[in-house]
Design a protein around this motif. Structure first.
Motif, PDB file in Angstrom:
ATOM      1  N   ALA A 172      37.563 -16.527 -74.094  1.00 21.42           N
ATOM      2  CA  ALA A 172      37.521 -17.319 -72.857  1.00 21.42           C
ATOM      3  C   ALA A 172      36.490 -16.719 -71.910  1.00 21.42           C
ATOM      4  N   PRO A 173      35.202 -16.768 -72.265  1.00 21.46           N
ATOM      5  CA  PRO A 173      34.186 -16.036 -71.508  1.00 21.46           C
ATOM      6  C   PRO A 173      34.026 -16.487 -70.071  1.00 21.46           C
ATOM      7  N   LEU A 174      34.085 -17.785 -69.802  1.00 24.51           N
ATOM      8  CA  LEU A 174      33.873 -18.269 -68.440  1.00 24.51           C
ATOM      9  C   LEU A 174      35.041 -17.923 -67.530  1.00 24.51           C
ATOM     10  N   MET A 175      36.227 -17.856 -68.099  1.00 33.32           N
ATOM     11  CA  MET A 175      37.392 -17.467 -67.308  1.00 33.32           C
ATOM     12  C   MET A 175      37.254 -16.016 -66.854  1.00 33.32           C
ATOM     13  N   HIS A 176      36.742 -15.168 -67.737  1.00 30.94           N
ATOM     14  CA  HIS A 176      36.535 -13.760 -67.365  1.00 30.94           C
ATOM     15  C   HIS A 176      35.463 -13.638 -66.288  1.00 30.94           C
ATOM     16  N   GLU A 177      34.431 -14.465 -66.380  1.00 32.65           N
ATOM     17  CA  GLU A 177      33.407 -14.425 -65.341  1.00 32.65           C
ATOM     18  C   GLU A 177      34.003 -14.846 -64.000  1.00 32.65           C
ATOM     19  N   ALA A 178      34.880 -15.844 -64.012  1.00 22.86           N
ATOM     20  CA  ALA A 178      35.519 -16.311 -62.786  1.00 22.86           C
ATOM     21  C   ALA A 178      36.423 -15.238 -62.182  1.00 22.86           C
ATOM     22  N   LEU A 179      37.064 -14.452 -63.045  1.00 21.06           N
ATOM     23  CA  LEU A 179      37.981 -13.406 -62.584  1.00 21.06           C
ATOM     24  C   LEU A 179      37.273 -12.090 -62.297  1.00 21.06           C
ATOM     25  N   GLY A 180      35.999 -11.989 -62.670  1.00 16.35           N
ATOM     26  CA  GLY A 180      35.260 -10.752 -62.476  1.00 16.35           C
ATOM     27  C   GLY A 180      35.592  -9.688 -63.498  1.00 16.35           C
ATOM     28  N   THR A 181      36.000 -10.093 -64.692  1.00 20.75           N
ATOM     29  CA  THR A 181      36.420  -9.140 -65.732  1.00 20.75           C
ATOM     30  C   THR A 181      35.563  -9.245 -66.986  1.00 20.75           C
ATOM     31  N   ARG A 182      34.334  -9.691 -66.827  1.00 24.68           N
ATOM     32  CA  ARG A 182      33.462  -9.884 -67.986  1.00 24.68           C
ATOM     33  C   ARG A 182      33.304  -8.610 -68.810  1.00 24.68           C
ATOM     34  N   GLU A 183      33.089  -7.490 -68.174  1.00 28.49           N
ATOM     35  CA  GLU A 183      32.873  -6.241 -68.896  1.00 28.49           C
ATOM     36  C   GLU A 183      34.184  -5.558 -69.271  1.00 28.49           C
ATOM     37  N   GLN A 184      35.148  -5.625 -68.399  1.00 28.60           N
ATOM     38  CA  GLN A 184      36.412  -4.914 -68.601  1.00 28.60           C
ATOM     39  C   GLN A 184      37.350  -5.654 -69.549  1.00 28.60           C
ATOM     40  N   GLY A 185      37.258  -6.980 -69.575  1.00 26.00           N
ATOM     41  CA  GLY A 185      38.234  -7.757 -70.321  1.00 26.00           C
ATOM     42  C   GLY A 185      39.575  -7.733 -69.606  1.00 26.00           C
ATOM     43  N   ALA A 186      40.624  -8.002 -70.320  1.00 24.73           N
ATOM     44  CA  ALA A 186      41.965  -7.964 -69.740  1.00 24.73           C
ATOM     45  C   ALA A 186      42.972  -7.687 -70.839  1.00 24.73           C
ATOM     46  N   VAL A 187      44.115  -7.134 -70.454  1.00 27.05           N
ATOM     47  CA  VAL A 187      45.213  -6.877 -71.389  1.00 27.05           C
ATOM     48  C   VAL A 187      46.201  -8.025 -71.245  1.00 27.05           C
ATOM     49  N   ARG A 188      46.437  -8.726 -72.335  1.00 25.29           N
ATOM     50  CA  ARG A 188      47.308  -9.902 -72.275  1.00 25.29           C
ATOM     51  C   ARG A 188      48.645  -9.635 -72.953  1.00 25.29           C
ATOM     52  N   PHE A 189      49.716  -9.895 -72.205  1.00 28.23           N
ATOM     53  CA  PHE A 189      51.074  -9.823 -72.721  1.00 28.23           C
ATOM     54  C   PHE A 189      51.584 -11.266 -72.827  1.00 28.23           C
ATOM     55  N   SER A 190      52.018 -11.670 -74.010  1.00 31.58           N
ATOM     56  CA  SER A 190      52.557 -13.025 -74.163  1.00 31.58           C
ATOM     57  C   SER A 190      53.903 -12.939 -74.873  1.00 31.58           C
ATOM     58  N   PHE A 191      54.862 -13.730 -74.392  1.00 32.82           N
ATOM     59  CA  PHE A 191      56.274 -13.483 -74.655  1.00 32.82           C
ATOM     60  C   PHE A 191      56.913 -14.528 -75.564  1.00 32.82           C
ATOM     61  N   SER A 192      57.691 -14.030 -76.511  1.00 32.34           N
ATOM     62  CA  SER A 192      58.461 -14.874 -77.431  1.00 32.34           C
ATOM     63  C   SER A 192      59.901 -14.971 -76.949  1.00 32.34           C
ATOM     64  N   HIS A 193      60.571 -16.052 -77.296  1.00 33.39           N
ATOM     65  CA  HIS A 193      61.968 -16.217 -76.877  1.00 33.39           C
ATOM     66  C   HIS A 193      62.922 -15.314 -77.645  1.00 33.39           C
ATOM     67  N   VAL A 194      62.443 -14.675 -78.716  1.00 31.82           N
ATOM     68  CA  VAL A 194      63.309 -13.777 -79.481  1.00 31.82           C
ATOM     69  C   VAL A 194      63.149 -12.322 -79.037  1.00 31.82           C
ATOM     70  N   LEU A 195      62.266 -12.051 -78.092  1.00 34.82           N
ATOM     71  CA  LEU A 195      62.128 -10.695 -77.560  1.00 34.82           C
ATOM     72  C   LEU A 195      63.426 -10.271 -76.877  1.00 34.82           C
ATOM     73  N   GLN A 196      63.778  -9.024 -77.072  1.00 32.24           N
ATOM     74  CA  GLN A 196      64.955  -8.482 -76.413  1.00 32.24           C
ATOM     75  C   GLN A 196      64.551  -7.856 -75.080  1.00 32.24           C
ATOM     76  N   GLU A 197      65.486  -7.840 -74.149  1.00 27.90           N
ATOM     77  CA  GLU A 197      65.190  -7.303 -72.819  1.00 27.90           C
ATOM     78  C   GLU A 197      64.782  -5.836 -72.876  1.00 27.90           C
ATOM     79  N   ASP A 198      65.419  -5.074 -73.775  1.00 25.79           N
ATOM     80  CA  ASP A 198      65.067  -3.658 -73.859  1.00 25.79           C
ATOM     81  C   ASP A 198      63.647  -3.467 -74.392  1.00 25.79           C
ATOM     82  N   GLU A 199      63.172  -4.404 -75.227  1.00 27.07           N
ATOM     83  CA  GLU A 199      61.792  -4.328 -75.700  1.00 27.07           C
ATOM     84  C   GLU A 199      60.819  -4.572 -74.547  1.00 27.07           C
ATOM     85  N   VAL A 200      61.147  -5.553 -73.722  1.00 26.78           N
ATOM     86  CA  VAL A 200      60.296  -5.842 -72.569  1.00 26.78           C
ATOM     87  C   VAL A 200      60.303  -4.669 -71.595  1.00 26.78           C
ATOM     88  N   ARG A 201      61.472  -4.075 -71.395  1.00 28.83           N
ATOM     89  CA  ARG A 201      61.571  -2.918 -70.505  1.00 28.83           C
ATOM     90  C   ARG A 201      60.720  -1.752 -71.023  1.00 28.83           C
TER      91      ARG A 201
END
Length: 382
Positions: free
Chosen positions: A337-366
């Motif tokens: 998603a290159p243009l989104m990173h340019e809009a956010l100012g993260t072109r060089e740094q990128g970003a760390v993405r966490f995406s969640f499943s409904h089977v994740l347990q709360e202790d895993e998220v913690r």
């Protein structure tokens, strides 16, 4: 491993998907290529899956759904099959390269392209989209939700713009199919492109495209279809018009089982659980030193995806540390998603993405939140 990369692909699949896929591996032939039991069984699996998808998306009929190997193929089919030199198209900085690269390729062939910008939170300015319409504008191509920020696009507003000027509305539902309710008729969607291996919980190698009745899309591929073999052109009838070659019946069977699970469980229930996990995560990471969180603060307008950075740390270093130290699987970098990173100012740094499943347990998220806090506190001491 704690898996927090469901926006890329679902690692968890319901038993219904596994069972249907194994049945197909053992007994399904080539759909539409004969009249014996193996091919008829394959045809039944394919039709049942079309039926389930048509019901999920509120399509006019199952024939309006054609299968592809992924959302990328569906988007390429739509873009190359509907647009041509001289047309003007509106899209946004939120788009995935599966939209941008085909449009760039067509731009070289004479397509006119306007890319609507986003604000600092990654939200699209509807007024700029409306102002971008020209006399030769043919279509708006827009993601239903950003694969980076998780921001949901206001499709009702986009549809109003498209309807006012009789434009085609092409929607990328890679991040929303199986997660958010989608009604192609009420939303005025002309073409819906989706993957089967994310929110739909099916196997990789599955996806599809919905095309509204009366809209002709030039096929991306031509060849065997099982019908009208003596004609020189690809058959015009849907869905065969967009399904040249042997279908991935085994994968489609797995997708069918996943859809069965979603119907029984309810996508609203799945979405609620996923959002609960993300809300809990966001609460747990509040106050982490150097934390920068991207996307809208209105969680009602997001899918269960959170992109962030820690100070000026390279996103790849953060994700590597999380996996090496705690076995936490996330995605870093540009996320296609290159243009989104340019809009956010993260072109060089990128970003760390966490995406969640409904089977994740709360202790895993913690654990994931605590690990991120540990990394940030150690980093700030350096």
């Amino acid at each position: 491993m704690i898996y927090l990369d469901s926006a890329a692909t679902s690692l968890w699949h319901p038993k219904e998907a596994e069972e249907r896929m194994m049945q197909a591996l053992r007994g399904c032939g080539n759909a539409g290529r004969g009249a014996h039991d193996a091919t008829l069984d394959a045809g039944r699996v394919v039709f049942e899956t079309r039926m389930r998808l048509a019901e999920l998306f509120h399509a006019e009929s199952p024939e309006r759904i054609a299968f592809t190997c992924n959302d990328t193929e569906a988007l390429n089919t739509a873009i190359f099959g509907l647009l041509e030199a001289g047309d003007h198209v509106i899209t946004t900085v939120c788009e995935h390269n599966s939209v941008l690269r085909p449009l760039y390729a067509m731009e070289k062939q004479g397509l006119e392209l306007t890319i609507v910008p986003a604000d600092a939170s990654g939200r699209i300015d509807d007024k700029q989209m409306e102002a971008a319409v020209r006399e030769n504008t043919k279509a708006i191509v827009v993601t239903h939700a950003s694969n980076l920020t998780g921001n949901i696009t206001d499709l009702a507003r986009v549809h109003a713009i498209a309807e006012r000027d009789s434009l085609l509305l092409i929607v990328d539902a890679a991040q929303t199919a199986g997660i958010l309710p989608i009604d192609v008729q009420k939303s005025g969607i002309d073409v819906l492109c989706f993957s089967g291996h994310k929110g739909l919980l099916g196997p990789q190698g599955t996806g599809g495209i919905y095309v509204r009745p009366g809209l002709f899309v030039r096929p991306l591929k031509m060849g065997g279809s099982g019908i009208r073999s003596y004609e020189k052109e690809q058959p015009k009838a849907m869905p065969e018009h967009l399904e040249a070659g042997t279908l991935n019946v085994h994968g489609i069977a797995g997708l069918c089982g996943a859809l069965e699970y979603l119907e029984k469980t309810g996508i609203d229930t799945v979405y609620q659980r996923e959002m609960e996990r993300m809300r809990f995560f966001l609460e747990e990471i509040r106050g982490i030193p150097g934390l920068v969180l991207y996307g809208t603060d209105d969680l009602q307008q997001r899918v269960p995806t959170a992109a962030l950075n820690i100070g000026s740390c390279d996103s790849g270093r953060v994700s590597d540390w999380l996996y090496e130290e705690y076995g936490i699987a996330v995605r870093s970098g540009a996320h296609c998603a290159p243009l989104m990173h340019e809009a956010l100012g993260t072109r060089e740094q990128g970003a760390v993405r966490f995406s969640f499943s409904h089977v994740l347990q709360e202790d895993e998220v913690r654990t994931a939140a605590q690990a991120l806090r540990q990394f940030a506190e150690e980093e700030m001491q350096i």
